[in-house]
Design an enzyme around this catalytic site. Structure first.
Site, PDB file in Angstrom:
ATOM      1  N   ASP A 134      52.481  34.565  47.422  1.00  0.00           N
ATOM      2  CA  ASP A 134      51.992  35.198  46.200  1.00  0.00           C
ATOM      3  C   ASP A 134      50.494  34.945  46.076  1.00  0.00           C
ATOM      4  OD1 ASP A 134      52.445  36.416  43.441  1.00  0.00           O
ATOM      5  OD2 ASP A 134      51.584  34.477  42.899  1.00  0.00           O
ATOM      6  N   GLU A 181      47.064  35.121  43.329  1.00  0.00           N
ATOM      7  CA  GLU A 181      46.472  35.323  42.010  1.00  0.00           C
ATOM      8  C   GLU A 181      45.059  35.843  42.262  1.00  0.00           C
ATOM      9  OE1 GLU A 181      48.132  35.221  39.394  1.00  0.00           O
ATOM     10  OE2 GLU A 181      49.897  34.075  40.009  1.00  0.00           O
ATOM     11  N   HIS A 210      52.785  31.853  36.523  1.00  0.00           N
ATOM     12  CA  HIS A 210      51.694  32.652  37.091  1.00  0.00           C
ATOM     13  C   HIS A 210      50.712  31.800  37.887  1.00  0.00           C
ATOM     14  CE1 HIS A 210      52.958  36.405  35.316  1.00  0.00           C
ATOM     15  NE2 HIS A 210      53.096  35.807  34.157  1.00  0.00           N
ATOM     16  N   ASP A 222      55.395  30.508  41.412  1.00  0.00           N
ATOM     17  CA  ASP A 222      55.974  31.849  41.340  1.00  0.00           C
ATOM     18  C   ASP A 222      56.840  32.187  42.558  1.00  0.00           C
ATOM     19  OD1 ASP A 222      54.746  32.091  38.937  1.00  0.00           O
ATOM     20  OD2 ASP A 222      53.428  33.744  39.484  1.00  0.00           O
TER      21      ASP A 222
END
Length: 273
Positions: free
Chosen positions: A14, A16, A161, A166
Site C-alpha cells: 500500500d 500513502e 491509513h 492497512d
C-alpha cells in the site's frame, strides 16, 4: 507486463501519497508498506515499511487529509525514493501483488516513481486486487467497497491509513469475506437470501432520543471517522465468525496449495463439501 513466476509468495502493499495540486505537481509517494504472505497458510512471513521524503517538502501540505499521521515534519528526515528503490524493487519483483485498488492507483504510482529515477519498475507474477474481486463477489452489502467500510462491517477496527497497518487489515478483510462466501456457497438457498441485504446505520439523536436509519451510498471516497453514536447491523453472532474463519482457513490451506486468493474464491463450494 508480468514477471516470470520466481516465487509463489504474495506481497500485499500500500502507498500513502500527496494529492496533486493546482501547480501541476503529480502524486508523490510519502510512505510504502508491504507484507509478504505465504499463500498456503495466509500468514505473514516478513514486512517492510518506510516513509519517503519528496523532492519538494512544501507539497506535503497538499497530502490527502486521510493521512493524518504523515506530516512535513515526519517525512523531513526520511529517505528519498531513490534511496529505498532497491529495497522496494526486491520486495515486489517476481511476487504476486495484492492490495485494495492497486491496479488503478498503487501500481501506477510505483511505475511512475521508478520512471522518475530512470530505473525499470518491478514486475508482478500475478495480481490480486481485492477491490475488483470483492465488488464482483461480495457486493455492496458492507456499504461502499472502501477498506474502512469493509473493516467496520467485520468489526476489525478503524482503518489507520498508514501503509503497513492497512495491508494487514486488507488481508484480514479478505479472510473474512472469503469465509462468508464459502458459507453462502454451502447453503445458497438459505444464506444468500438473508445475508445480501444492504447494511444500515442506526443513529441516535442525543437531543430527542430517536433512532434514525440510513443506507450507506456506494462511493469511491473513504467514509469519515466513525461516530460513537451508531452501530452497524451485522448478519452473524458477534465473535462466531472469527472461529469459523480459522476453521475454513485450515481447510483452505490443505486443499488449495499455492493458488492465489482470487482462485480460492472461485472454488469455495468444493472446499466446504
Amino acid at each position: 507486463m508480468e514477471a516470470s513466476v520466481q516465487s509463489t509468495e504474495i506481497v500485499f502493499f500500500d502507498l500513502e501519497t500527496t494529492v496533486p495540486g493546482r501547480t501541476g505537481q503529480g502524486f508523490c509517494i510519502l510512505e510504502f508498506g508491504a507484507i509478504v504472505v505465504c499463500p498456503r497458510k495466509l500468514i505473514e512471513l516478513e514486512s517492510y515499511s518506510t516513509l519517503i521524503r519528496p523532492k519538494d517538502l512544501s507539497i506535503v501540505a497538499l497530502r490527502s487529509s486521510r493521512c493524518d499521521g504523515i506530516t512535513r515534519e515526519t517525512v523531513a528526515n526520511a529517505p528519498e525514493f531513490e534511496e529505498v528503490a532497491e529495497k522496494i524493487f526486491g520486495t515486489l519483483n517476481g511476487r504476486i501483488w495484492a492490495g485494495h485498488n492497486i491496479q488503478r492507483f498503487d501500481c501506477v504510482r510505483i511505475k511512475e516513481a521508478f520512471a522518475q529515477i530512470n530505473r525499470p519498475p518491478p514486475l508482478s507474477a500475478g495480481m490480486i486486487d481485492s477491490l475488483g474481486i470483492l465488488a464482483e463477489k461480495f457486493g455492496k452489502r458492507a456499504g461502499n467497497m472502501k477498506m474502512a467500510s469493509l473493516a467496520e462491517y467485520f468489526r476489525l477496527g478503524q482503518q489507520k491509513h498508514r501503509s503497513l497497518d492497512d495491508v494487514r487489515m486488507n488481508l484480514e478483510v479478505l479472510k473474512h469475506c472469503a469465509t462468508v462466501l464459502f458459507l453462502e456457497s454451502s447453503l445458497p438457498s438459505i444464506l444468500n437470501g438473508s445475508w445480501h441485504t444492504p447494511p444500515t446505520i442506526t443513529t441516535r439523536s442525543r437531543s430527542q432520543g430517536k433512532l434514525h436509519c440510513r443506507e450507506e451510498p456506494y462511493s469511491r471516497k473513504s467514509p469519515t471517522t466513525s461516530s460513537a453514536g451508531y452501530q452497524r447491523t451485522v448478519p452473524y453472532t458477534r465473535g462466531s465468525l472469527g472461529k469459523m474463519t480459522e476453521r475454513v482457513k485450515n481447510l483452505l490451506c490443505k486443499a488449495q496449495g499455492n493458488q492465489p486468493l482470487n482462485n480460492l474464491l472461485k472454488h469455495s463450494h468444493s472446499l466446504l463439501r
